[in-house]
Enzyme design. Structure first.
Site, short mmCIF file in Angstrom:
data_model
loop_
_atom_site.label_atom_id
_atom_site.label_comp_id
_atom_site.label_asym_id
_atom_site.label_seq_id
_atom_site.Cartn_x
_atom_site.Cartn_y
_atom_site.Cartn_z
N ARG A 1 -2.20 -9.56 29.04
CA ARG A 1 -1.28 -9.06 28.04
C ARG A 1 -0.88 -7.64 28.41
NH1 ARG A 1 -3.38 -10.91 22.32
NH2 ARG A 1 -4.76 -12.59 22.86
N PRO B 1 1.69 -10.06 15.12
CA PRO B 1 0.77 -10.16 13.97
C PRO B 1 -0.68 -9.82 14.34
CG PRO B 1 2.22 -12.07 14.10
CD PRO B 1 2.40 -11.29 15.37
N GLU B 2 -1.24 -8.91 13.57
CA GLU B 2 -2.65 -8.53 13.74
C GLU B 2 -3.40 -9.02 12.49
OE1 GLU B 2 -3.89 -6.30 16.26
OE2 GLU B 2 -1.98 -5.90 17.24
N ASN C 1 -3.16 -7.08 20.21
CA ASN C 1 -2.78 -6.10 21.23
C ASN C 1 -2.71 -4.67 20.74
OD1 ASN C 1 -2.55 -7.70 23.37
ND2 ASN C 1 -0.34 -7.50 23.63
#
Ligand SMILES: [Zn+2]
Length: 256
Positions: free
Chosen positions: A243, A4-5, A168
Site C-alpha cells: 500500500r 474508510p478507517e 493506511n
C-alpha cells in the site's frame, strides 16, 4: 478524501443504527449477484454494530439474519429521506434498505453477504481487539503485535488480526508519532480513533483545518511538520499487498 478507517466504519454503524433499528423494512434491494433473489421486506431491523472495519446489520425475518457489509476502499452508507436524490451514482449502489421514513443506501461496498446470525463469528472471529469495540483490550493487542517480533510495525498495524480498525492513514500517522513503545502506540491509536468518532472531519494533529489534519498522511513532497524535510510517499506492506504510505525520511530513518 481518505479511505474508510475504523472510526469511519463506527460512524457508519451509528448512522444505520439510528435510522433503521426497530424499524420494519418496507423494501430491500440487494444488488449483488449472490443475493439477487433475496427480499427481506417485512423484516425488522434490530441493530447495526461495527466490528473493526466490518458492519453487521441484524435483521429479524423468518430467522435471525445478519447483513454483513464492508466499505473496503471506496464504500459508504448514506441515509436519505424517501424520494431524496442519491449523492452517488445509482449504478454503484449495492444495497438499498427502505423503511417508512428512511432509505439507507450502501454505495460501492466491498463485501455484501447475508448469513445466519449464529455464524457472525465466522465473519469477525479472526479479528484482533477492536479499537472501538466495547471490549477493547490493549494488553491483548500488544500481545498479538509482539507475536511477530520480526515483522515491521506498519504492516503489523494494518493486519486486522493483530488489532482491528487501523487503515493506511492511521498506520502512517502512528508510525510518525510513536513507534518506540508498543503499549503507548496502541493507546495512542485508541485515543485517535476514539476522538475521531466524535467529529465529521478526521484529524491526528488536533487541527481540523484543511491541509493541517495530518502529520504525514497524503502530504507527499510537503515539509515535515517537525524538521521541514519533504515527506516521502512509498510502497510498503506484505508482498503482493503493498500500500501507499507516507513518512519523513529524516524523522523516520527506518520507516515501517
Ligand atoms: Zn521530519
Amino acid at each position: 478524501m481518505t479511505v474508510p478507517e475504523g472510526d469511519t466504519v463506527w460512524r457508519a454503524a451509528r448512522l444505520l443504527d439510528r435510522a433503521l433499528s426497530n424499524q420494519t423494512l418496507v423494501a430491500t434491494d440487494f444488488r449483488v449477484p449472490a443475493l439477487a433473489t433475496w427480499d427481506l421486506s417485512g423484516a425488522r431491523v434490530s441493530e447495526t454494530v461495527s466490528r473493526g472495519k466490518h458492519l453487521l446489520t441484524r435483521i429479524d425475518a423468518d430467522a435471525p439474519w445478519t447483513l454483513h457489509t464492508h466499505l473496503k476502499m471506496e464504500g459508504g452508507w448514506r441515509v436519505l429521506k424517501p424520494g431524496q436524490r442519491w449523492p452517488r451514482p445509482a449504478h454503484t449502489a449495492r444495497v438499498v434498505l427502505t423503511t417508512a421514513e428512511a432509505v439507507a443506501v450502501g454505495f460501492a461496498l466491498g463485501i455484501v453477504e447475508i448469513v445466519p446470525r449464529a455464524r457472525e463469528t465466522d465473519l469477525v472471529g479472526h479479528l484482533g481487539p477492536d479499537l472501538l469495540g466495547p471490549g477493547w483490550d490493549p494488553t491483548e493487542a500488544v500481545r498479538r503485535l509482539t507475536e511477530q517480533p520480526d515483522r515491521p510495525i506498519k504492516p503489523a498495524l494494518l493486519d486486522q488480526t493483530r488489532l482491528a480498525g487501523i487503515g493506511n492513514m492511521y498506520a502512517a500517522e502512528l508510525c510518525f508519532i510513536e513507534v518506540r513503545d508498543l503499549r503507548r502506540l496502541v493507546d495512542r491509536a485508541h485515543q485517535m480513533l476514539e476522538l475521531n468518532t466524535r467529529r465529521a472531519q478526521q484529524s491526528t494533529t488536533g487541527d481540523l483545518a484543511r491541509g493541517r489534519q495530518f502529520w504525514v498522511f497524503d502530504r507527499a513532497g510537503k515539509p515535515c511538520r517537525r524538521c521541514g524535510t519533504p515527506i516521502r510517499q512509498t510502497l510498503l506492506g506484505d508482498e503482493g499487498r503493498e500500500r501507499t504510505t507516507f513518512a519523513c525520511p529524516r524523522c523516520q530513518p527506518l520507516p515501517g
